[in-house]
Write a protein that holds these residues in place. Sequence first.
Motif, PDB file in Angstrom:
ATOM      1  N   TYR A  31      10.968  -1.050  -6.802  1.00  0.00           N
ATOM      2  CA  TYR A  31      10.468  -0.246  -7.908  1.00  0.00           C
ATOM      3  C   TYR A  31      10.448   1.212  -7.476  1.00  0.00           C
ATOM      4  O   TYR A  31      10.275   1.516  -6.300  1.00  0.00           O
ATOM      5  CB  TYR A  31       9.055  -0.688  -8.299  1.00  0.00           C
ATOM      6  CG  TYR A  31       8.991  -2.110  -8.780  1.00  0.00           C
ATOM      7  CD1 TYR A  31       9.489  -2.461 -10.028  1.00  0.00           C
ATOM      8  CD2 TYR A  31       8.441  -3.102  -7.990  1.00  0.00           C
ATOM      9  CE1 TYR A  31       9.431  -3.769 -10.475  1.00  0.00           C
ATOM     10  CE2 TYR A  31       8.380  -4.410  -8.436  1.00  0.00           C
ATOM     11  CZ  TYR A  31       8.875  -4.742  -9.676  1.00  0.00           C
ATOM     12  OH  TYR A  31       8.825  -6.034 -10.111  1.00  0.00           O
ATOM     13  N   ASN A  51      -2.257   6.981  -8.084  1.00  0.00           N
ATOM     14  CA  ASN A  51      -3.141   5.871  -8.441  1.00  0.00           C
ATOM     15  C   ASN A  51      -3.947   5.447  -7.208  1.00  0.00           C
ATOM     16  O   ASN A  51      -3.852   6.049  -6.156  1.00  0.00           O
ATOM     17  CB  ASN A  51      -2.354   4.715  -9.052  1.00  0.00           C
ATOM     18  CG  ASN A  51      -0.990   4.534  -8.426  1.00  0.00           C
ATOM     19  OD1 ASN A  51      -0.626   5.237  -7.499  1.00  0.00           O
ATOM     20  ND2 ASN A  51      -0.224   3.607  -8.923  1.00  0.00           N
ATOM     21  N   VAL A  53      -3.881   3.740  -4.647  1.00  0.00           N
ATOM     22  CA  VAL A  53      -3.165   3.105  -3.548  1.00  0.00           C
ATOM     23  C   VAL A  53      -3.453   3.921  -2.293  1.00  0.00           C
ATOM     24  O   VAL A  53      -3.339   5.148  -2.312  1.00  0.00           O
ATOM     25  CB  VAL A  53      -1.645   3.075  -3.830  1.00  0.00           C
ATOM     26  CG1 VAL A  53      -0.888   2.496  -2.658  1.00  0.00           C
ATOM     27  CG2 VAL A  53      -1.368   2.278  -5.093  1.00  0.00           C
ATOM     28  N   GLN A  56      -0.117   6.019   2.759  1.00  0.00           N
ATOM     29  CA  GLN A  56       0.657   5.335   3.789  1.00  0.00           C
ATOM     30  C   GLN A  56       1.065   6.385   4.812  1.00  0.00           C
ATOM     31  O   GLN A  56       1.788   7.326   4.477  1.00  0.00           O
ATOM     32  CB  GLN A  56       1.855   4.623   3.163  1.00  0.00           C
ATOM     33  CG  GLN A  56       1.401   3.567   2.168  1.00  0.00           C
ATOM     34  CD  GLN A  56       2.547   2.794   1.562  1.00  0.00           C
ATOM     35  OE1 GLN A  56       3.627   2.702   2.125  1.00  0.00           O
ATOM     36  NE2 GLN A  56       2.302   2.216   0.402  1.00  0.00           N
ATOM     37  N   GLN A  69       9.378   0.688  -2.654  1.00  0.00           N
ATOM     38  CA  GLN A  69       8.114   0.194  -3.199  1.00  0.00           C
ATOM     39  C   GLN A  69       8.309  -1.200  -3.738  1.00  0.00           C
ATOM     40  O   GLN A  69       9.348  -1.523  -4.287  1.00  0.00           O
ATOM     41  CB  GLN A  69       7.654   1.085  -4.364  1.00  0.00           C
ATOM     42  CG  GLN A  69       7.449   2.512  -3.979  1.00  0.00           C
ATOM     43  CD  GLN A  69       6.390   2.650  -2.912  1.00  0.00           C
ATOM     44  OE1 GLN A  69       5.340   2.049  -2.979  1.00  0.00           O
ATOM     45  NE2 GLN A  69       6.680   3.449  -1.911  1.00  0.00           N
ATOM     46  N   ARG A  70       7.292  -1.994  -3.637  1.00  0.00           N
ATOM     47  CA  ARG A  70       7.313  -3.341  -4.216  1.00  0.00           C
ATOM     48  C   ARG A  70       6.214  -3.493  -5.265  1.00  0.00           C
ATOM     49  O   ARG A  70       5.847  -4.586  -5.623  1.00  0.00           O
ATOM     50  CB  ARG A  70       7.173  -4.382  -3.126  1.00  0.00           C
ATOM     51  CG  ARG A  70       8.294  -4.254  -2.104  1.00  0.00           C
ATOM     52  CD  ARG A  70       8.576  -5.574  -1.446  1.00  0.00           C
ATOM     53  NE  ARG A  70       9.564  -5.415  -0.398  1.00  0.00           N
ATOM     54  CZ  ARG A  70      10.847  -5.563  -0.571  1.00  0.00           C
ATOM     55  NH1 ARG A  70      11.335  -5.846  -1.744  1.00  0.00           N
ATOM     56  NH2 ARG A  70      11.675  -5.426   0.431  1.00  0.00           N
ATOM     57  N   ARG A  71       5.706  -2.340  -5.740  1.00  0.00           N
ATOM     58  CA  ARG A  71       4.681  -2.341  -6.782  1.00  0.00           C
ATOM     59  C   ARG A  71       5.145  -1.443  -7.918  1.00  0.00           C
ATOM     60  O   ARG A  71       5.658  -0.361  -7.694  1.00  0.00           O
ATOM     61  CB  ARG A  71       3.366  -1.775  -6.243  1.00  0.00           C
ATOM     62  CG  ARG A  71       2.717  -2.622  -5.196  1.00  0.00           C
ATOM     63  CD  ARG A  71       1.529  -1.917  -4.613  1.00  0.00           C
ATOM     64  NE  ARG A  71       0.344  -2.187  -5.406  1.00  0.00           N
ATOM     65  CZ  ARG A  71      -0.856  -1.768  -5.078  1.00  0.00           C
ATOM     66  NH1 ARG A  71      -1.030  -1.032  -4.002  1.00  0.00           N
ATOM     67  NH2 ARG A  71      -1.886  -2.053  -5.821  1.00  0.00           N
ATOM     68  N   LYS A  72       4.914  -1.893  -9.128  1.00  0.00           N
ATOM     69  CA  LYS A  72       5.260  -1.082 -10.298  1.00  0.00           C
ATOM     70  C   LYS A  72       4.213   0.007 -10.500  1.00  0.00           C
ATOM     71  O   LYS A  72       3.060  -0.145 -10.123  1.00  0.00           O
ATOM     72  CB  LYS A  72       5.305  -1.950 -11.552  1.00  0.00           C
ATOM     73  CG  LYS A  72       6.507  -2.835 -11.655  1.00  0.00           C
ATOM     74  CD  LYS A  72       6.503  -3.567 -12.976  1.00  0.00           C
ATOM     75  CE  LYS A  72       7.728  -4.436 -13.100  1.00  0.00           C
ATOM     76  NZ  LYS A  72       7.758  -5.153 -14.371  1.00  0.00           N
ATOM     77  N   GLY A  73       4.646   1.097 -11.118  1.00  0.00           N
ATOM     78  CA  GLY A  73       3.718   2.128 -11.557  1.00  0.00           C
ATOM     79  C   GLY A  73       3.274   3.119 -10.501  1.00  0.00           C
ATOM     80  O   GLY A  73       2.319   3.854 -10.719  1.00  0.00           O
ATOM     81  N   MET A  74       3.946   3.180  -9.371  1.00  0.00           N
ATOM     82  CA  MET A  74       3.565   4.113  -8.311  1.00  0.00           C
ATOM     83  C   MET A  74       4.102   5.507  -8.651  1.00  0.00           C
ATOM     84  O   MET A  74       5.236   5.650  -9.093  1.00  0.00           O
ATOM     85  CB  MET A  74       4.144   3.658  -6.976  1.00  0.00           C
ATOM     86  CG  MET A  74       3.804   2.230  -6.611  1.00  0.00           C
ATOM     87  SD  MET A  74       2.165   2.049  -5.988  1.00  0.00           S
ATOM     88  CE  MET A  74       2.410   2.548  -4.315  1.00  0.00           C
TER      89      MET A  74
END
Length: 133
Positions: A31, A51, A53, A56, A69-74
């Motif tokens: 994503y 958001n 999160v 990192q 990314q492996r999460r939507k909406g970042m």
Amino acid sequence: MALVIINLFMIMKYCVFLILCLSLVGCDLVYPPVILNEYAGSIEISVSFTNDVPTQTGLKLPPKTEFIQRRKGMVIKEITVREPSGNLRLYQQSDFEDARSKQKVNFEVWILSEQGLKLGNKEDLKKFRMEKH
């Protein structure tokens, strides 16, 4: 007996087809945003998101690699880059907003290089991956 063999053959054929489909689709969901290291050497990055999160930090990217990314909406808020020379570069939310205002993309790819920060798209990611091989 012949009918059983034909049915087994059809089932095996279907299983092979299913395995091929799953291997082509894969489980590698990516994503946006993606970050590409186009530096000639390794860099270390820290990435903050808008958001909830956690930041990192200390992510080491060898040359010509990507951070996915492996999460939507970042949405990236800030990137700190330790260049191969040891210098630090800081890209803040205003840098990202400025790049977005100049170019509209559906899939954000942030390209880090000696020239600075550049906004790319999914086609840039495909090209980047092709050049690696």
